[in-house]
Design an enzyme around this catalytic site. Sequence first.
Site, PDB file in Angstrom:
ATOM      1  N   GLY A  73       1.009  -1.273   0.027  1.00  0.00           N
ATOM      2  CA  GLY A  73       0.019  -0.003   0.056  1.00  0.00           C
ATOM      3  C   GLY A  73       0.713   1.161   0.067  1.00  0.00           C
ATOM      4  N   GLU A  74       0.129   2.274  -0.221  1.00  0.00           N
ATOM      5  CA  GLU A  74       1.028   3.684  -0.490  1.00  0.00           C
ATOM      6  C   GLU A  74      -0.212   4.756  -0.178  1.00  0.00           C
ATOM      7  OE1 GLU A  74       3.453   3.925  -3.773  1.00  0.00           O
ATOM      8  OE2 GLU A  74       4.453   5.614  -3.045  1.00  0.00           O
ATOM      9  N   GLY A  75       0.203   5.693   0.523  1.00  0.00           N
ATOM     10  CA  GLY A  75      -0.528   6.865   0.800  1.00  0.00           C
ATOM     11  C   GLY A  75      -0.002   8.195   1.200  1.00  0.00           C
ATOM     12  N   GLY A  76      -0.712   9.133   1.782  1.00  0.00           N
ATOM     13  CA  GLY A  76      -0.162  10.328   2.087  1.00  0.00           C
ATOM     14  C   GLY A  76       1.145  10.121   3.078  1.00  0.00           C
ATOM     15  N   PHE A  77       0.952   9.299   4.050  1.00  0.00           N
ATOM     16  CA  PHE A  77       1.842   9.162   5.227  1.00  0.00           C
ATOM     17  C   PHE A  77       3.313   8.543   4.372  1.00  0.00           C
ATOM     18  CE2 PHE A  77       3.180   8.448   9.527  1.00  0.00           C
ATOM     19  CZ  PHE A  77       4.187   7.544   9.255  1.00  0.00           C
ATOM     20  N   GLY A  78       3.025   7.517   3.541  1.00  0.00           N
ATOM     21  CA  GLY A  78       4.247   6.782   3.064  1.00  0.00           C
ATOM     22  C   GLY A  78       3.860   5.554   2.253  1.00  0.00           C
ATOM     23  N   ARG A  79       4.827   4.612   2.416  1.00  0.00           N
ATOM     24  CA  ARG A  79       4.715   3.303   1.844  1.00  0.00           C
ATOM     25  C   ARG A  79       4.397   2.269   2.922  1.00  0.00           C
ATOM     26  NH1 ARG A  79       8.676   2.066  -2.929  1.00  0.00           N
ATOM     27  NH2 ARG A  79       7.110   1.940  -4.146  1.00  0.00           N
ATOM     28  N   VAL A  80       3.692   1.110   2.644  1.00  0.00           N
ATOM     29  CA  VAL A  80       3.437   0.332   3.569  1.00  0.00           C
ATOM     30  C   VAL A  80       3.632  -1.028   2.987  1.00  0.00           C
ATOM     31  CG1 VAL A  80       1.581  -1.097   5.048  1.00  0.00           C
ATOM     32  CG2 VAL A  80       1.138   1.426   4.363  1.00  0.00           C
ATOM     33  N   ASP A 184     -10.060  11.452   9.677  1.00  0.00           N
ATOM     34  CA  ASP A 184      -9.746  11.154   8.218  1.00  0.00           C
ATOM     35  C   ASP A 184     -10.445   9.801   7.925  1.00  0.00           C
ATOM     36  OD1 ASP A 184      -8.634  11.270   5.795  1.00  0.00           O
ATOM     37  OD2 ASP A 184      -6.939  10.157   6.355  1.00  0.00           O
TER      38      ASP A 184
END
Length: 369
Positions: A73-80, A184
């Site tokens: 996964g990948e989002g605003g925080f970073g990568r998972v 959120d």
Amino acid sequence: MSCFSCSSRHKDPRKRIAYTNASQSLSRVVDTIECEKNNLSPDGERSGGGAHKFTLRQLAAATENFREANLIGEGGFGRVYKGHINSGQIVAIKQLNRNGQQGSQEFLVECLMLIMLHHTNLVSLIGYCAEGQERLLVYEYMSQDLPPKREPLDWNTRIKIALGAAKGLTYLHDVVNPPVIYRDLKSANILLDDEFNPKLSDFGLAKLGPVGDDTHVSTRVMGTYGYCAPDYIMSGKLNVKSDVYSFGVVLLELITGRQAFDISKEFGEQKLIVWSRPFLNDRRRFVQLADPLLQGHYPRRALYQLSVVTSLCLHEKPHMRPTMSDVTAAIDYVASQPYIPGTNCSTPPLSPPLKDVSSSNRNEDNKED
């Protein structure tokens, strides 16, 4: 960790925690809070054990040096990343983007929130790493995506997800003191296990709610387009009813199978709320909300009741929205009417199941306007 698409100190609940970007200072703050965890945690379901402090070397080994094949996964925080720690446990490891102070603040907020808050429907924090410029969080691994990549969810599973997510929000709003505003809530932040039990994740934007006579907290508007309450966007005034609105959007997604905002749709259908307004709470047209992939396999009465609850959550005036405890009770009632093949043709009730769901708190919330 992809998916659908806190409490106070006893002495001073609003005391701010000072920190710097230096890894030692940040790590020391987290360690201090972890030591005081038993005093900070509100009454509620406890997972037991504390957050473990990992080294960067350990997490690099767990993810095979953050190998692309382990990216989930990948989002605003970073990568998972998916990883395996020494105990043999499969975990999800979220790595912060190196984009300065904002990221470190969200890291600290999420880490502290999950150290202090424990509930069946909140994701569990296993540990963290604050070493050099690296910021990483280690969670329990949740295996399912929402919507699933294999086949569409059936009606009963959708209600199960809605009920679990509602219980998680109710815990944040009604059990934790002062309340926690998630800020959120969106389908992508609802993680699922193998049995489709939902857990709320990503607490980087969470805020402590108002206390005493305060009706809101004023803050910079943050969140995800399509999910934020219009009153919050216009005024920057945040309260628990902002989360209720976002939950209404998630309910709409579960009912319709559509995204909150879908640019691939025709202009009048891109915004889910705009498209759905004519059908919500309309006894003659509400069935048009149902996801076509359900193929009619849902109880009509329960669908109508859920559409009414959704409409209440999406009320333009925040004080007219129900509390999450009311919403949870309503969805629990909907869940008591599961879909059974051959019995989905019942006529919807003349009145909504929660006609006065928000009446009990209207007077005290009127001052929010």
